[in-house]
Design an enzyme around this catalytic site. Structure first.
Site, PDB file in Angstrom:
ATOM      1  CG  ASP A  10      26.919  32.553  48.650  1.00 13.87           C
ATOM      2  OD1 ASP A  10      27.683  32.311  47.702  1.00 13.87           O
ATOM      3  OD2 ASP A  10      27.268  33.234  49.636  1.00 13.87           O
ATOM      4  CB  SER A  11      29.880  29.148  49.520  1.00 17.49           C
ATOM      5  OG  SER A  11      30.193  30.534  49.565  1.00 17.49           O
ATOM      6  CE1 TYR A  42      30.297  25.413  48.254  1.00 21.50           C
ATOM      7  CE2 TYR A  42      29.177  26.352  46.352  1.00 21.50           C
ATOM      8  CZ  TYR A  42      29.176  25.507  47.434  1.00 21.50           C
ATOM      9  OH  TYR A  42      28.066  24.735  47.684  1.00 21.50           O
ATOM     10  CB  CYS A  73      27.308  31.743  44.674  1.00 20.05           C
ATOM     11  SG  CYS A  73      28.983  31.155  44.923  1.00 20.05           S
ATOM     12  CG  ASN A  74      29.856  36.603  41.172  1.00 15.34           C
ATOM     13  OD1 ASN A  74      29.365  37.106  42.183  1.00 15.34           O
ATOM     14  ND2 ASN A  74      29.760  37.159  39.993  1.00 15.34           N
ATOM     15  CB  THR A  75      32.473  30.779  43.280  1.00 18.28           C
ATOM     16  OG1 THR A  75      33.124  31.964  43.731  1.00 18.28           O
ATOM     17  CG2 THR A  75      33.467  29.666  43.157  1.00 18.28           C
ATOM     18  CD  GLU A 152      30.313  32.608  55.209  1.00 22.14           C
ATOM     19  OE1 GLU A 152      29.725  31.954  56.086  1.00 22.14           O
ATOM     20  OE2 GLU A 152      29.721  33.041  54.202  1.00 22.14           O
ATOM     21  CB  CYS A 184      32.997  37.556  45.400  1.00 21.87           C
ATOM     22  SG  CYS A 184      32.705  36.555  46.884  1.00 21.87           S
ATOM     23  CG  HIS A 186      30.991  36.205  50.870  1.00 22.08           C
ATOM     24  ND1 HIS A 186      30.597  35.187  50.031  1.00 22.08           N
ATOM     25  CD2 HIS A 186      30.881  35.703  52.131  1.00 22.08           C
ATOM     26  CE1 HIS A 186      30.277  34.126  50.757  1.00 22.08           C
ATOM     27  NE2 HIS A 186      30.443  34.408  52.034  1.00 22.08           N
TER      28      HIS A 186
HETATM   29  N1  DGL Z   1      29.931  34.305  47.499  1.00 23.81           N
HETATM   30  C1  DGL Z   1      30.606  33.560  46.530  1.00 23.81           C
HETATM   31  C2  DGL Z   1      30.815  34.254  45.218  1.00 23.81           C
HETATM   32  O1  DGL Z   1      29.988  35.069  44.857  1.00 23.81           O
HETATM   33  C3  DGL Z   1      31.650  32.555  46.898  1.00 23.81           C
HETATM   34  C4  DGL Z   1      32.589  32.830  47.978  1.00 23.81           C
HETATM   35  C5  DGL Z   1      33.334  31.570  48.338  1.00 23.81           C
HETATM   36  O2  DGL Z   1      32.715  30.667  48.902  1.00 23.81           O
HETATM   37  O3  DGL Z   1      34.544  31.483  48.031  1.00 23.81           O
HETATM   38  O4  DGL Z   1      31.734  34.000  44.496  1.00 23.81           O
END
Ligand code: DGL
Length: 272
Positions: A10-11, A42, A73-75, A152, A184, A186
């Site tokens: 993940d980011s 990300y 990570c979805n992104t 974060e 996401c 997070h």
């Molecule tokens: N946790 C990430 C997601 O699922 C990315 C969050 C990010 O770095 O912007 O999209």
């Protein structure tokens, strides 16, 4: 049986919401948890850049002999999953996609809210999900700007975090949604706040356990499951402050493990 580890990335700390479910379901597997904290978030980057980071991380994890990679990570999944599968055809990947399908199955008002980063909404994956699963439903998108950065930092319940969430959630409630997709990784760490804001009439959907079950199934299909009597461990790797990552892992999901730091050298990851 395979003693090789699962690689997960993940980011930042968002992937811990996925790691928690993987550890619950597959306690006999070793996991390498990679957080690209030098580049978090990300969500505001270009798809091209996120794809390049994802390829670099995948190569790095494959050099460490991982047997399967989870894009927690979805992104990164929106930007790179397709490309990674094409580039590394021998590696099984588990990716994430916004849970529009289960939301569409459960909504009664026919109105669904989705919370995700801007990059996730831009990808072809999201458009295709709406086309395939949301026919006849109204799907409303919101990006809680700045929320990933607050999470974060470990700020899960300040006035500022509440205000960011409120700004995204209020317009959805106004539109009478009754299902809200957390797209996401997070966001589950503020799910208490979200549940409080939306109230009991809105179902909040977090796909983490589905991702863990899919990981288990794919390991079985590829005959890569670890020995059931092994006691699995987690190793934390970060391009940022791995001690912060380690302490967040302990605080958020009660997980400890070895901690290692790396840095980007061009498109390669090297020891710090
Ligand atoms: N946790 C990430 C997601 O699922 C990315 C969050 C990010 O770095 O912007 O999209």
């Amino acid at each position: 049986m395979s003693m090789r580890a699962i690689g997960l990335f993940d980011s930042g700390i968002g992937g811990l919401s996925i790691l928690r479910e993987i550890r619950r379901l597959l306690p006999h597997e070793d996991v390498l948890y990679f957080a690209d904290q030098a580049h978090v978030p990300y969500g505001r980057r270009s798809m091209r850049q996120i794809r390049a980071f994802s390829v670099g991380i995948t190569r790095f994890l494959l050099d460490r002999q991982v047997k399967l990679i989870v894009l927690a990570c979805n992104t990164a999944s929106a930007a790179a999953l397709h490309h990674l599968r094409a580039t590394f055809p021998d590696t099984p990947f588990v990716g994430m996609e916004p849970a529009v399908k289960p939301a569409a199955e459960r909504t009664i008002t026919g109105r669904i809210g989705v919370l995700a980063t801007s990059a996730t909404f831009q990808g072809k994956m999201y458009a295709s999900l709406l086309e395939r699963f949301a026919e006849g439903k109204i799907v409303l998108q919101q990006t809680p700007h700045g929320l990933v950065e607050r999470i974060e930092k470990g700020d899960l319940d300040s006035l500022e975090t509440r205000a960011i969430l409120q700004q995204s959630i209020a317009p959805l409630l106004k539109q009478n949604i009754d299902a809200l997709v957390l797209a996401c990784t997070h966001y589950p760490f503020v799910s208490n706040l979200i549940a409080e804001m939306v109230g009991p009439a809105v179902i909040v959907i977090d796909p983490a356990d589905g991702v863990a079950r899919w990981t288990e199934r794919l390991l079985e299909q590829c005959e890569l499951s670890g020995p059931p009597d092994h006691v699995g461990s987690v190793t934390f790797l970060s391009t940022g402050d791995v001690h912060h990552l380690g302490s967040m892992a302990q605080r958020l999901i009660g997980e400890t493990g070895e901690r290692l730091e790396f840095r980007w050298d061009g498109d390669q990851l090297v020891s710090k």
